[in-house]
Write a protein that holds these residues in place. Structure first.
Motif, PDB file in Angstrom:
ATOM      1  N   LEU A  23      22.583   8.142  -2.044  1.00  0.00           N
ATOM      2  CA  LEU A  23      23.773   8.803  -2.346  1.00  0.00           C
ATOM      3  C   LEU A  23      23.534  10.214  -2.354  1.00  0.00           C
ATOM      4  CD1 LEU A  23      25.750   6.229  -4.283  1.00  0.00           C
ATOM      5  CD2 LEU A  23      26.248   6.942  -2.007  1.00  0.00           C
ATOM      6  N   ALA A  24      22.348  10.669  -3.132  1.00  0.00           N
ATOM      7  CA  ALA A  24      22.170  12.092  -3.505  1.00  0.00           C
ATOM      8  C   ALA A  24      22.083  13.031  -2.370  1.00  0.00           C
ATOM      9  CB  ALA A  24      20.931  12.094  -4.319  1.00  0.00           C
ATOM     10  N   GLY A  25      22.041  12.520  -1.185  1.00  0.00           N
ATOM     11  CA  GLY A  25      21.811  13.243  -0.142  1.00  0.00           C
ATOM     12  C   GLY A  25      20.995  14.428   0.053  1.00  0.00           C
ATOM     13  N   GLU A  26      19.921  14.060  -0.617  1.00  0.00           N
ATOM     14  CA  GLU A  26      19.115  15.164  -0.495  1.00  0.00           C
ATOM     15  C   GLU A  26      18.329  15.493   0.878  1.00  0.00           C
ATOM     16  OE1 GLU A  26      15.762  14.552  -3.659  1.00  0.00           O
ATOM     17  OE2 GLU A  26      17.108  14.614  -5.305  1.00  0.00           O
ATOM     18  N   PRO A  27      18.188  16.736   1.069  1.00  0.00           N
ATOM     19  CA  PRO A  27      17.430  16.779   2.443  1.00  0.00           C
ATOM     20  C   PRO A  27      16.034  16.204   2.443  1.00  0.00           C
ATOM     21  CG  PRO A  27      17.483  19.019   1.346  1.00  0.00           C
ATOM     22  CD  PRO A  27      18.143  17.906   0.376  1.00  0.00           C
ATOM     23  N   PRO A  28      15.292  15.886   3.659  1.00  0.00           N
ATOM     24  CA  PRO A  28      14.027  15.300   3.471  1.00  0.00           C
ATOM     25  C   PRO A  28      12.975  16.398   2.922  1.00  0.00           C
ATOM     26  CG  PRO A  28      14.979  15.567   5.584  1.00  0.00           C
ATOM     27  CD  PRO A  28      16.182  15.817   4.751  1.00  0.00           C
ATOM     28  N   ARG A  29      12.024  16.054   2.092  1.00  0.00           N
ATOM     29  CA  ARG A  29      11.158  17.004   1.614  1.00  0.00           C
ATOM     30  C   ARG A  29      10.136  17.350   2.504  1.00  0.00           C
ATOM     31  NH1 ARG A  29       9.431  15.804  -4.320  1.00  0.00           N
ATOM     32  NH2 ARG A  29       9.462  17.866  -4.371  1.00  0.00           N
ATOM     33  N   ARG A  35       9.559  17.704  16.050  1.00  0.00           N
ATOM     34  CA  ARG A  35      10.402  18.832  16.499  1.00  0.00           C
ATOM     35  C   ARG A  35      10.694  19.399  14.976  1.00  0.00           C
ATOM     36  NH1 ARG A  35      15.998  18.358  19.125  1.00  0.00           N
ATOM     37  NH2 ARG A  35      16.325  20.450  19.395  1.00  0.00           N
ATOM     38  N   ALA A  36      11.187  18.791  13.850  1.00  0.00           N
ATOM     39  CA  ALA A  36      11.648  19.439  13.051  1.00  0.00           C
ATOM     40  C   ALA A  36      10.376  20.169  12.426  1.00  0.00           C
ATOM     41  CB  ALA A  36      12.292  18.283  11.911  1.00  0.00           C
ATOM     42  N   LYS A  37       9.296  19.767  12.381  1.00  0.00           N
ATOM     43  CA  LYS A  37       7.971  20.195  11.879  1.00  0.00           C
ATOM     44  C   LYS A  37       7.732  21.628  12.713  1.00  0.00           C
ATOM     45  CE  LYS A  37       3.479  19.823  10.307  1.00  0.00           C
ATOM     46  NZ  LYS A  37       2.240  18.822  10.252  1.00  0.00           N
ATOM     47  N   LYS A  38       7.974  21.409  13.942  1.00  0.00           N
ATOM     48  CA  LYS A  38       7.604  22.699  14.483  1.00  0.00           C
ATOM     49  C   LYS A  38       8.729  23.800  14.477  1.00  0.00           C
ATOM     50  CE  LYS A  38       6.448  23.194  19.511  1.00  0.00           C
ATOM     51  NZ  LYS A  38       6.608  22.751  20.931  1.00  0.00           N
ATOM     52  N   ARG A 102      -2.360  19.262  -5.006  1.00  0.00           N
ATOM     53  CA  ARG A 102      -1.889  18.096  -5.160  1.00  0.00           C
ATOM     54  C   ARG A 102      -2.909  17.155  -5.691  1.00  0.00           C
ATOM     55  NH1 ARG A 102       3.408  17.028  -5.835  1.00  0.00           N
ATOM     56  NH2 ARG A 102       3.257  15.010  -4.868  1.00  0.00           N
ATOM     57  N   ARG A 103      -4.271  17.234  -5.554  1.00  0.00           N
ATOM     58  CA  ARG A 103      -5.109  16.450  -5.972  1.00  0.00           C
ATOM     59  C   ARG A 103      -5.991  17.113  -7.149  1.00  0.00           C
ATOM     60  NH1 ARG A 103      -8.194  15.762  -0.179  1.00  0.00           N
ATOM     61  NH2 ARG A 103      -6.549  14.424   0.771  1.00  0.00           N
ATOM     62  N   GLY A 104      -5.277  17.991  -7.689  1.00  0.00           N
ATOM     63  CA  GLY A 104      -5.703  18.678  -8.873  1.00  0.00           C
ATOM     64  C   GLY A 104      -7.101  19.319  -8.762  1.00  0.00           C
ATOM     65  N   LEU A 105      -7.468  19.722  -7.594  1.00  0.00           N
ATOM     66  CA  LEU A 105      -8.508  20.395  -7.026  1.00  0.00           C
ATOM     67  C   LEU A 105      -8.619  22.011  -6.994  1.00  0.00           C
ATOM     68  CD1 LEU A 105     -10.090  17.642  -4.825  1.00  0.00           C
ATOM     69  CD2 LEU A 105     -10.609  18.037  -7.023  1.00  0.00           C
ATOM     70  N   GLY A 106      -7.243  22.437  -7.216  1.00  0.00           N
ATOM     71  CA  GLY A 106      -7.254  23.822  -6.796  1.00  0.00           C
ATOM     72  C   GLY A 106      -5.845  24.486  -7.535  1.00  0.00           C
ATOM     73  N   PRO A 107      -5.795  25.749  -7.597  1.00  0.00           N
ATOM     74  CA  PRO A 107      -4.833  26.111  -8.147  1.00  0.00           C
ATOM     75  C   PRO A 107      -3.493  25.915  -7.574  1.00  0.00           C
ATOM     76  CG  PRO A 107      -5.847  27.916  -6.986  1.00  0.00           C
ATOM     77  CD  PRO A 107      -6.626  26.763  -6.826  1.00  0.00           C
ATOM     78  N   ARG A 108      -2.217  26.142  -8.456  1.00  0.00           N
ATOM     79  CA  ARG A 108      -0.820  25.669  -7.608  1.00  0.00           C
ATOM     80  C   ARG A 108      -0.802  26.448  -6.215  1.00  0.00           C
ATOM     81  NH1 ARG A 108       3.810  28.518  -9.116  1.00  0.00           N
ATOM     82  NH2 ARG A 108       5.711  27.478  -8.829  1.00  0.00           N
ATOM     83  N   ALA A 109      -0.225  25.546  -5.289  1.00  0.00           N
ATOM     84  CA  ALA A 109       0.181  26.422  -4.080  1.00  0.00           C
ATOM     85  C   ALA A 109       1.403  25.808  -3.638  1.00  0.00           C
ATOM     86  CB  ALA A 109      -1.219  25.956  -3.096  1.00  0.00           C
ATOM     87  N   ALA A 110       1.952  26.541  -2.859  1.00  0.00           N
ATOM     88  CA  ALA A 110       3.371  25.853  -2.436  1.00  0.00           C
ATOM     89  C   ALA A 110       3.202  24.993  -1.215  1.00  0.00           C
ATOM     90  CB  ALA A 110       4.361  27.449  -1.939  1.00  0.00           C
ATOM     91  N   ARG A 111       4.125  24.399  -0.874  1.00  0.00           N
ATOM     92  CA  ARG A 111       4.177  23.266   0.192  1.00  0.00           C
ATOM     93  C   ARG A 111       4.251  24.272   1.293  1.00  0.00           C
ATOM     94  NH1 ARG A 111       6.402  18.219   0.144  1.00  0.00           N
ATOM     95  NH2 ARG A 111       7.081  18.541  -2.008  1.00  0.00           N
ATOM     96  N   PRO A 112       3.381  23.804   2.373  1.00  0.00           N
ATOM     97  CA  PRO A 112       3.630  24.678   3.682  1.00  0.00           C
ATOM     98  C   PRO A 112       4.955  24.592   4.257  1.00  0.00           C
ATOM     99  CG  PRO A 112       1.887  22.646   3.741  1.00  0.00           C
ATOM    100  CD  PRO A 112       2.664  22.497   2.457  1.00  0.00           C
ATOM    101  N   GLY A 113       5.336  25.852   4.680  1.00  0.00           N
ATOM    102  CA  GLY A 113       6.747  26.375   5.060  1.00  0.00           C
ATOM    103  C   GLY A 113       7.168  26.986   3.961  1.00  0.00           C
TER     104      GLY A 113
END
Ligand SMILES: [Zn+2]
Length: 195
Positions: A23-29, A35-38, A102-113
């Motif tokens: 119901l929250a209707g969040e966009p897919p993360r 095609r969407a990824k492209k 995400r694996r705790g092996l590097g500094p904070r990094a933004a999600r691709p995109g």
């Protein structure tokens, strides 16, 4: 408990767990299709032909690169070397850094995109901490070249945002101090340190 009531209870429980998310209707993360990824890749990334190499070997979008070089030159005149750790990143590079994070092996990094490194407008400069000569010089001068800090926890991350970075008054630096040729870093040469 009768079997039918038990089944009904389980069904209600599952519904309660699943329904709020639906119901929250969040966009897919993540892009749900190739095609969407492209499309996301194209939107987030910059064409290689618009990238220009800067001092130290990294690349930035042409206008960010030109402004960075002016800033680099002025810092050098003040006795500092702006040591760039990271400039433009491809989708794959950002994805790799995000996985490490995400694996705790590097500094904070933004999600691709989501990273302006992919747009060629973000630059990571080795500042050590916020009380080094390099950082103090950037805090006092970067705005004059359209660069500003955008991530509170990352003193090394600077972005080229000339339209939203206020320029100081004539004759003043970014901290409203009188601008002199020896501003910021006249005391000596800072030793770059990786962060
Ligand atoms: Zn960065």
């Amino acid at each position: 408990m009768p079997l039918s009531l038990l089944r009904w209870s389980i069904a209600v429980l599952i519904l309660c767990l699943v329904a709020p998310a639906a119901l929250a209707g969040e966009p897919p993360r993540r892009p749900s299709s190739k095609r969407a990824k492209k499309q996301l890749t194209a939107k987030a990334s910059i064409a290689p032909k618009r990238l220009v190499r800067i001092s130290g070997g990294e690349r930035l979008r042409h206008d960010a690169a030109a402004s960075f070089e002016q800033m680099y030159s002025e810092a050098r005149d003040a006795g500092l070397r702006l040591w760039v750790i990271s400039g433009h990143r491809s989708w794959q590079e950002q994805k790799y850094l995000y996985r490490l994070y995400r694996r705790g092996l590097g500094p904070r990094a933004a999600r691709p995109g989501r990273s302006n490194h992919q747009r060629g407008t973000a630059v990571d400069i080795s500042v050590g901490s916020t009380d080094t000569l390099t950082y103090e010089w950037l805090a006092a001068n970067a705005c004059r070249f359209g660069f500003k800090r955008t991530v509170r926890s990352e003193p090394w991350h600077w972005e080229y945002r000339p339209r939203t970075t206020p320029k100081p008054d004539e004759g003043e630096d970014c901290l409203s101090r009188p601008l002199t040729p020896q501003n910021g870093a006249s005391q000596g040469v800072a030793t770059p340190s990786p962060s």
